[in-house]
Scaffold this active site. Sequence first.
Site, PDB file in Angstrom:
ATOM      1  N   PHE A  80       0.832  -1.212   0.000  1.00  0.00           N
ATOM      2  CA  PHE A  80       0.000   0.000   0.000  1.00  0.00           C
ATOM      3  C   PHE A  80       0.867   1.264   0.000  1.00  0.00           C
ATOM      4  O   PHE A  80       1.849   1.343   0.742  1.00  0.00           O
ATOM      5  CB  PHE A  80      -0.900  -0.036   1.237  1.00  0.00           C
ATOM      6  N   ASN A 177      -4.292   1.995  10.375  1.00  0.00           N
ATOM      7  CA  ASN A 177      -5.037   2.492   9.216  1.00  0.00           C
ATOM      8  C   ASN A 177      -5.484   1.210   8.514  1.00  0.00           C
ATOM      9  O   ASN A 177      -4.837   0.749   7.595  1.00  0.00           O
ATOM     10  CB  ASN A 177      -4.126   3.333   8.321  1.00  0.00           C
ATOM     11  N   PRO A 178      -6.573   0.614   9.016  1.00  0.00           N
ATOM     12  CA  PRO A 178      -6.936  -0.727   8.530  1.00  0.00           C
ATOM     13  C   PRO A 178      -7.723  -0.669   7.217  1.00  0.00           C
ATOM     14  O   PRO A 178      -8.086   0.420   6.762  1.00  0.00           O
ATOM     15  CB  PRO A 178      -7.838  -1.234   9.653  1.00  0.00           C
TER      16      PRO A 178
HETATM   17  N1  SAM Z   1      -0.133   1.418   7.714  1.00  0.00           N
HETATM   18  C1  SAM Z   1       0.130   1.558   6.299  1.00  0.00           C
HETATM   19  C2  SAM Z   1      -0.193   2.962   5.847  1.00  0.00           C
HETATM   20  O1  SAM Z   1      -1.005   3.636   6.513  1.00  0.00           O
HETATM   21  O2  SAM Z   1       0.358   3.402   4.826  1.00  0.00           O
HETATM   22  C3  SAM Z   1      -0.679   0.547   5.482  1.00  0.00           C
HETATM   23  C4  SAM Z   1      -2.183   0.680   5.608  1.00  0.00           C
HETATM   24  S1  SAM Z   1      -3.110  -0.312   4.461  1.00  0.00           S
HETATM   25  C5  SAM Z   1      -4.555   0.688   4.292  1.00  0.00           C
HETATM   26  C6  SAM Z   1      -3.702  -1.673   5.443  1.00  0.00           C
HETATM   27  C7  SAM Z   1      -2.675  -2.765   5.702  1.00  0.00           C
HETATM   28  O3  SAM Z   1      -3.255  -3.729   6.587  1.00  0.00           O
HETATM   29  C8  SAM Z   1      -2.239  -3.563   4.472  1.00  0.00           C
HETATM   30  O4  SAM Z   1      -0.847  -3.555   4.398  1.00  0.00           O
HETATM   31  C9  SAM Z   1      -2.804  -4.972   4.706  1.00  0.00           C
HETATM   32  O5  SAM Z   1      -1.974  -5.985   4.192  1.00  0.00           O
HETATM   33  C10 SAM Z   1      -2.875  -5.026   6.208  1.00  0.00           C
HETATM   34  N2  SAM Z   1      -3.888  -5.922   6.789  1.00  0.00           N
HETATM   35  C11 SAM Z   1      -5.158  -6.133   6.359  1.00  0.00           C
HETATM   36  N3  SAM Z   1      -5.815  -6.951   7.208  1.00  0.00           N
HETATM   37  C12 SAM Z   1      -4.964  -7.253   8.219  1.00  0.00           C
HETATM   38  C13 SAM Z   1      -5.051  -8.060   9.393  1.00  0.00           C
HETATM   39  N4  SAM Z   1      -6.169  -8.733   9.714  1.00  0.00           N
HETATM   40  N5  SAM Z   1      -3.957  -8.164  10.192  1.00  0.00           N
HETATM   41  C14 SAM Z   1      -2.806  -7.514   9.880  1.00  0.00           C
HETATM   42  N6  SAM Z   1      -2.665  -6.741   8.774  1.00  0.00           N
HETATM   43  C15 SAM Z   1      -3.729  -6.596   7.959  1.00  0.00           C
HETATM   44  N1  GLN Z   2      -7.625   6.059   2.166  1.00  0.00           N
HETATM   45  C1  GLN Z   2      -7.572   4.858   1.358  1.00  0.00           C
HETATM   46  C2  GLN Z   2      -8.032   5.164  -0.041  1.00  0.00           C
HETATM   47  O1  GLN Z   2      -7.304   5.753  -0.763  1.00  0.00           O
HETATM   48  C3  GLN Z   2      -8.357   3.750   2.004  1.00  0.00           C
HETATM   49  C4  GLN Z   2      -7.437   2.780   2.586  1.00  0.00           C
HETATM   50  C5  GLN Z   2      -8.006   2.011   3.704  1.00  0.00           C
HETATM   51  O2  GLN Z   2      -8.957   1.243   3.544  1.00  0.00           O
HETATM   52  N2  GLN Z   2      -7.425   2.173   4.821  1.00  0.00           N
HETATM   53  O3  GLN Z   2      -9.115   4.830  -0.467  1.00  0.00           O
END
Ligand code: SAM
Ligand code: GLN
Length: 261
Positions: A80, A177-178
């Site tokens: 991401f 930031n899930p």
């Molecule tokens: N923290 C980073 C940022 O804000 O740039 C990445 C955020 S990205 C929106 C969500 C991340 O959560 C992804 O890398 C995904 O692989 C991870 N992810 C999704 N479900 C998860 C879970 N159940 N446990 C751990 N990681 C998870």
């Molecule tokens: N802000 C993200 C987007 O560009 C959403 C990522 C997320 O689900 N945390 O849509």
Amino acid sequence: MTIGDLLDGEFLTDSLVIISHLLKKDKAWVLSHLDDPIEKAVANEIKKLIAKRKNGYPLAYIIRKKEFMGLDFYLEEGVFIPRPETETLVQFAIEYIKDHGIKTAAEIGCGSGAISVSLAYYTKINIYATDISKKAANITIKNAKKHRIDAFVNVKQGKFLEPFENVLNNIELVISNPPYVEPEYELPKESHYEPKNAFFYGSSSLDFYREFKKRYGGKNWIVIMEFSGKSDDKNELKRLFHEVNFIKDLDGVERFFIGRV
Ligand code: SAM
Ligand code: GLN
């Protein structure tokens, strides 16, 4: 062919970034050498990448980096791309950590490490970070080393905080930031190159928070998370967590919350 011939009028900024990346020179150098001839093989490579960019491929994957909180993060396709709005979440967390003397935090879903690495860099607290993606976990480790704070960031691949079951009692604060995008939402073209797991979890924008509560309800941790910003979701978050307060992003939209689980 000259360097200047490669600059694309429609994509001026991005083509300049791509040229400067491939030539390993800064943008000012490129702009002052527009009349210099360029080798055909290099020119072709640059043209190929500019065409890819015009087709929606993210710039951050082409140049393999993205700036976040004043730090350069190494990036690869499959991880991401950190979003500028998440900086507000991190700034809020830094203030909270300093004001409340927090020593140990955890992050679920660290991606490139944008949140954990910046938190550790600016506060020097200990952080346990997980991601379900092995690639993301590895890139977070790489970014922690790049910014010389790997002693503070402990990263493992796994779901939620499963890899850190034995240290859960040390944790005071959890940040994330899930994935919170509705399953039926059509992502913009650029996001098609990012991993689906970063955006979608379960069957609604709230399933991640519900599962988190189910696993860790009663731990009494401070929780600081990004969410969809939808008003229905706010009501559900207030039911799931205690002492919930919402925090606005720079556009004035309440996109983050702090609470207790
Ligand atoms: N923290 C980073 C940022 O804000 O740039 C990445 C955020 S990205 C929106 C969500 C991340 O959560 C992804 O890398 C995904 O692989 C991870 N992810 C999704 N479900 C998860 C879970 N159940 N446990 C751990 N990681 C998870
Ligand atoms: N802000 C993200 C987007 O560009 C959403 C990522 C997320 O689900 N945390 O849509």
